[in-house]
Scaffold this active site. Sequence first.
Site, short mmCIF file in Angstrom:
data_model
loop_
_atom_site.label_atom_id
_atom_site.label_comp_id
_atom_site.label_asym_id
_atom_site.label_seq_id
_atom_site.Cartn_x
_atom_site.Cartn_y
_atom_site.Cartn_z
CD GLU A 1 -2.92 -1.05 1.84
OE1 GLU A 1 -2.65 -0.36 3.03
OE2 GLU A 1 -3.81 -1.58 1.92
CD GLU B 1 -3.72 -6.65 2.39
OE1 GLU B 1 -4.75 -5.54 3.44
OE2 GLU B 1 -3.12 -5.91 2.98
C1 GAL Z 1 -4.40 -2.92 4.95
C2 GAL Z 1 -3.06 -3.35 5.27
C3 GAL Z 1 -2.95 -4.79 5.98
C4 GAL Z 1 -4.04 -4.59 7.31
C5 GAL Z 1 -5.46 -3.69 7.38
C6 GAL Z 1 -6.09 -3.77 8.08
O1 GAL Z 1 -4.80 -1.71 5.10
O2 GAL Z 1 -2.59 -3.21 4.11
O3 GAL Z 1 -1.71 -5.02 6.55
O4 GAL Z 1 -3.40 -3.85 8.22
O5 GAL Z 1 -5.04 -2.80 5.79
O6 GAL Z 1 -7.90 -3.46 7.72
#
Ligand code: GAL
Length: 643
Positions: free
Chosen positions: A151, A323
């Site tokens: 990110e 994710e």
């Molecule tokens: C994302 C991040 C992850 C985790 C996640 C939690 O932005 O890449 O590592 O922190 O959020 O929602």
Amino acid sequence: MTDSRREDGFALGVCYYPEQWPREQWAEDARRMRELGLRYVRVAEFAWALIEPRQQEWDWGWLDEAIDTLSEAGLLVVMSTPTAAPPAWLVQQHPEILPAGSDGRIRGFGARRHYDTASRVFREHSRRITRAVARRYGQHPSVVGWQLDNEMADHDTGLSYSDASLAGFRRWLSERYETLPILNEVWGTVFWSQGYTDWEQIQLPNVGVDEPNPSLALDFQRYRSDTIVEFLAEQAAIVRELSPGRWITHNVMRLTPDFDHYRASECLDFVSWDSYPTGAVAYSDLDLADRLRFARTGHPDLTGFNHDLYRGLKDGRSFWVMEQQAGQINWAPSNPLPPAGAVALWTAHAWAHGASVVSYFRWRAGLFGQEQMHSGLLRHDGTLDRGGAEVAEMSLPGLPVSEHRAPVVLLHDYESLWAFDRQRHTAGASYWGQMLLFYRALRSLGVDVDIRHVDADLAGYQLIVVPALVLCDTGRAQRLARWAGDARLVFGPRAGSRDESGRAWPDGQPGQLAGLLGCRLLNIDGLPPGMAVHVAGHETTIWAESYRLAGGEAVARYDDGPLTGDAAVVRNGPVATIGAWSATLIRSLLRDELAGLDIATRDLPDGVRVTRRAGRAVLTNFTEAPVALDDGTPLAPVSYRID
Ligand code: GAL
């Protein structure tokens, strides 16, 4: 490169942190991942200090074993470069790698992303650790691809106001402009006596007493973006050399503004993004009623816009959701629990918008660290959580991962975003806000939308929609004019209002676009919250601009306010321009354009959307109530149907 993403069609994955769990548990975790139907496991994106506890002292054993365990269970591994979490020893040794916030304060060790892409020292260490990890795992048979960093620019780290950034910015400017008289001319430094006689006099845009010169601020964004583009490209080059035949991606976050994602994606094979639908609503411009209505499910157009935006970075190539929210998150002001069906709905919706893989975040809720309150597919105790149970029931894997073109394209440009958001002029006006206004109107009419960079090849599109295109020089205007006729074009407010340096045009706005649009800007009206004007009965809030006709004809005029009687919508042959920030007027204009092109539209209730892929239509209901569709068929709450 073997494209393992495509072999078996749509697939699922998960983000896993073996380092957070006892080794004895790994094999059982891997077995259960397979049992749930997961295929890919992303690892190690924050593991730098565990791999290299002291400079040049390596501890690979645990990661070797973790990867072998996953691999023995038949899972495919997505390896990461671990640069998003630089180790404490590196910061102690080189505090100059830390970024600084706009308040000038150094942002220190203690969370993550505490590094500055402008720091040459950090960049050297980034190449070093990338080389080490790629050498170790680049040829592992189960490592099928790579995620670079994590990110980029998230946590507001895209813009850093550090000493390294200042030095780099001055260097970048001297390369771009070569002489100070040119820079002074381009930036208009005659204003407020800002002329420079030495490169060292130039400051970052956070230190002045009042707002900075907008052209300086725009160049600062460009410079910072370049550091991110280079940072990713140099990691990609190392991985390509040491890990032949594997793909490379990067997971971007929702609506991240601070770097040019098109350029950053050039070094990638495909794009990934991280989808947290409830977080997107919490940080959105939706009104309070909609924020509550969609608090648990996310809004289909906020999530859908990001799917379409990121699919467009590589000209429509299918993407990954690296994710995917799988339960409640922990980082919004409030974090409501998603209702039953939401995880399956989000997964189907991602496929419909062009995902080839959806990978859930995270395997199991964390026992320690910042994510204790964040859910995973499993609860802390290892029992299947609600999201995990939905994944277990899912029948989506195997769907085809085809690519296609929508009939309608929305044009997008990060530089216009930077210029727009520096000079919002009125509360509520924003680049993303205007993009979403047009996007929502199109999606509510049931049409699929591609998003492309404003300078992309647009051959084949029937309708080209161009919101908030602030920056438009002669070349761009000519390119856009070439599509007119083959396609219809619709421009939104602020079109062409600045040249590429951020200067207004001496012959008025919309500058180089005046011939194409058939009008010239007369006045702008920034409306405070609660104030509205009207156009042919349609409520207009936030922003209104009016036009003098210069070849075009007025289609609609302002009913009230200081612009009464002036043109709000102008048509010039195949090109329409709308200056009113009005959801209903924009929708009605777009509906007319689509009708003129014989593109079928529907009247979809808010929260209900249709998306087409691979010859299938995916109907999604993001509301918590049953709906009857315009064809009379019902759709259950929080559900989807693939026709
Ligand atoms: C994302 C991040 C992850 C985790 C996640 C939690 O932005 O890449 O590592 O922190 O959020 O929602």
